[in-house]
Design an enzyme around this catalytic site. Structure first.
Site, short mmCIF file in Angstrom:
data_model
loop_
_atom_site.label_atom_id
_atom_site.label_comp_id
_atom_site.label_asym_id
_atom_site.label_seq_id
_atom_site.Cartn_x
_atom_site.Cartn_y
_atom_site.Cartn_z
N GLY A 156 0.79 -1.27 0.13
CA GLY A 156 0.04 0.06 -0.05
C GLY A 156 0.83 1.31 0.15
CB ALA A 185 10.52 5.41 4.45
CE LYS A 239 4.97 0.17 -5.18
NZ LYS A 239 5.89 1.15 -4.55
CG ASP A 260 2.49 1.19 -3.32
OD1 ASP A 260 2.89 2.34 -3.18
OD2 ASP A 260 2.70 0.22 -2.85
NE ARG A 299 12.59 2.60 -3.34
CZ ARG A 299 12.96 1.77 -2.51
NH1 ARG A 299 14.07 2.13 -1.76
NH2 ARG A 299 12.42 0.77 -2.14
#
Length: 324
Positions: A144, A148, A199, A262, A271
């Site tokens: 999901g 971070a 994803k 996501d 990233r």
């Protein structure tokens, strides 16, 4: 409260220590062979420089040499390794898991290609365990939309847990859920994890548009390449549904947290999105990777698995259906 070992001091493994510590658990963050510098910094300052935050109290930091000692009495493991580190983690944790059946929560996202096609990482981890360790291990996966850097700053976040043992998934949910880190439990073990892996590949294609716009000296705003980005995003959903179904999951999972949720967060702040934008600006894949030092680009690993899988698929097996 539980004693929980988080193995892997990368960004996501470290970030998850925050809600665990906020819940009052005894958290031990243990580095892999690649995390020596991060663990040394955390031991000296309590700060993770790549996340840019100081971690709360209640967390101890351990180099990989202390793995056995730090995990001798834990109630659960959290794997914060990349997809490439799953086999190492299975070998490293097999002795502990063989002695006592501590539950495992996996943050790793990706696919592994085997003789029967791609498999999700909870299955890959179990295959890498010793027979004694695998006997009682049913890993739970976290999937999901979760960046971070936002999680460790306690930004409101909703994730989904999945595993063959739903009672165990609910136990993990009870351990980790906070006012800002909300958890859903889902039974589609394959579909949820396939979405979490795919994803990464599709976000790279969506974010390419932002890079192309910048390359043409465009400025951010309502007139850019949003039409292109939306078309690629929609096509990504169609193709993700096909692949999820082909690999044994539920296509409906693509429209949930692990799929569209996501994909959205990865395009906007992940990233892989940054990597795709660099490609759009004209950098080669190697140049773009060098501009993102220390970042694991799992999108490239997922694409490699998909490329080999698609080449082995029978003609017409996946069919064709463009965005309606």
């Amino acid at each position: 409260m539980a004693k929980i070992a988080v193995v892997g001091a990368g960004m996501m493994g470290t970030a998850l220590c925050v809600p665990l510590a906020d819940r009052g658990h005894d958290v031990r963050l243990i580095g892999t062979p690649l995390d020596a510098a991060s663990i040394a910094e955390l031991q000296a300052t309590g700060r993770h420089s790549r996340l840019g935050v100081e971690l709360p109290g209640g967390i101890s930091f351990h180099p990989v040499a202390e793995l056995d000692v730090a995990t001798a009495d834990v109630d659960a493991f959290v794997l914060g390794v990349s997809s490439a580190g799953v086999s190492w983690a299975a070998q490293a944790l097999s002795p502990s898991l063989g002695r006592r059946c501590s539950p495992v929560l996996m943050l790793s996202k990706g696919l592994e290609l085997g003789p029967e096609g791609p498999s999700v990482l909870t299955e890959a981890f179990r295959r890498g365990l010793s027979s004694a360790a695998a006997r009682g291990c049913q890993p739970v996966a976290v999937c999901g939309p979760c960046i971070a850097g936002e999680l460790c700053r306690r930004v409101p976040t909703v994730v989904v847990l999945t595993g063959h043992d739903l009672a165990l998934a609910r136990r993990f949910a009870a351990w980790i859920e906070t006012a800002y880190y909300r958890v859903r439990v889902h039974a589609d073990v394959v579909g949820i994890q396939v979405c979490a892996a795919l994803k990464n590949a599709y976000a790279m294609g969506v974010a390419l548009g932002a890079g192309l716009h910048e390359r043409a000296h465009g400025q951010g705003g309502s007139v850019a390449m949003h039409n292109y980005e939306a078309a690629v995003f929609a096509q990504a959903i169609v193709e993700m549904q096909k692949l999820v179904t082909r690999l044994g999951g539920d296509a409906a999972s693509v429209c949930g947290l692990a799929g569209t949720g996501d994909l959205t967060v990865t395009c906007n702040g992940g990233r892989t999105g940054r990597f795709g934008a660099l490609l759009g600006r004209g950098h080669s894949a190697r140049e773009a990777a060098l501009l993102m030092p220390g970042v694991t680009l799992e999108c490239l690993e997922v694409l490699a698995v998909l490329d080999r899988f698609m080449k082995s698929a029978r003609p017409g097996e996946l069919g064709r259906r463009d965005v309606p």
